[in-house]
Write a protein that holds these residues in place. Sequence first.
Motif, PDB file in Angstrom:
ATOM      1  N   GLU A  75     -60.283  -1.291 -32.211  1.00  0.00           N
ATOM      2  CA  GLU A  75     -60.589  -2.198 -33.316  1.00  0.00           C
ATOM      3  C   GLU A  75     -60.143  -1.645 -34.670  1.00  0.00           C
ATOM      4  OE1 GLU A  75     -63.797  -3.062 -30.168  1.00  0.00           O
ATOM      5  OE2 GLU A  75     -62.863  -1.257 -31.003  1.00  0.00           O
ATOM      6  N   GLY A  76     -59.902  -0.340 -34.732  1.00  0.00           N
ATOM      7  CA  GLY A  76     -59.559   0.285 -36.001  1.00  0.00           C
ATOM      8  C   GLY A  76     -58.094   0.580 -36.224  1.00  0.00           C
ATOM      9  N   VAL A  77     -57.214   0.238 -35.290  1.00  0.00           N
ATOM     10  CA  VAL A  77     -55.792   0.571 -35.481  1.00  0.00           C
ATOM     11  C   VAL A  77     -55.033  -0.488 -36.270  1.00  0.00           C
ATOM     12  CG1 VAL A  77     -55.683   2.074 -33.458  1.00  0.00           C
ATOM     13  CG2 VAL A  77     -55.026  -0.309 -33.231  1.00  0.00           C
ATOM     14  N   GLN A  78     -55.540  -1.683 -36.301  1.00  0.00           N
ATOM     15  CA  GLN A  78     -54.914  -2.761 -37.071  1.00  0.00           C
ATOM     16  C   GLN A  78     -55.167  -2.497 -38.551  1.00  0.00           C
ATOM     17  OE1 GLN A  78     -55.713  -6.644 -35.473  1.00  0.00           O
ATOM     18  NE2 GLN A  78     -55.672  -7.583 -37.499  1.00  0.00           N
ATOM     19  N   GLN A  79     -54.165  -2.677 -39.397  1.00  0.00           N
ATOM     20  CA  GLN A  79     -54.297  -2.446 -40.830  1.00  0.00           C
ATOM     21  C   GLN A  79     -54.023  -3.725 -41.608  1.00  0.00           C
ATOM     22  OE1 GLN A  79     -55.234   0.559 -42.248  1.00  0.00           O
ATOM     23  NE2 GLN A  79     -55.554   1.235 -40.141  1.00  0.00           N
TER      24      GLN A  79
END
Length: 154
Positions: A75-79
Amino acid sequence: MKVSMRINGEQVSADIDETQLLAHFLRDNLNLTGTHIGCDTSQCGACVVHLNGRAVKSCTMLAAQADGADVTTIEGVQQNDELHPVQKAFRQHHALQCGFCTPGMIMAAIDIIENTDDLDEHDVREQLEGNICRCTGYQNIIAAILSAAKEMRG
């Protein structure tokens, strides 16, 4: 016991049982269900997350061991609402079917790309050894990782 860590850039603290696995902490306490649990024995790799920048299997790590750490989940790799280059490559190369292994594969792939010089097909196959996909046959996964590596390295 109380744990505190940075998850996907956000500081979190929680009271947990000292035997709670990191995978269960992420899923049950934080509702970060992109981290999948497929085996609980460190065999399949569906639970891979990054701990202080390196890929780890969260199903065999205690949440207490991550106390004070920086954890990144799928969930945290998208910027900024932009897919990560590895996520884009998986989509472009049809590197998934059922999708169960995909989050762990992507997290492992990011680690492989960021920590291996002169990446080739042999390296990818060797380093993905701890990630199992029962659907794709791996060829498109490998193509996606090599494509993402090329894009990420310019």
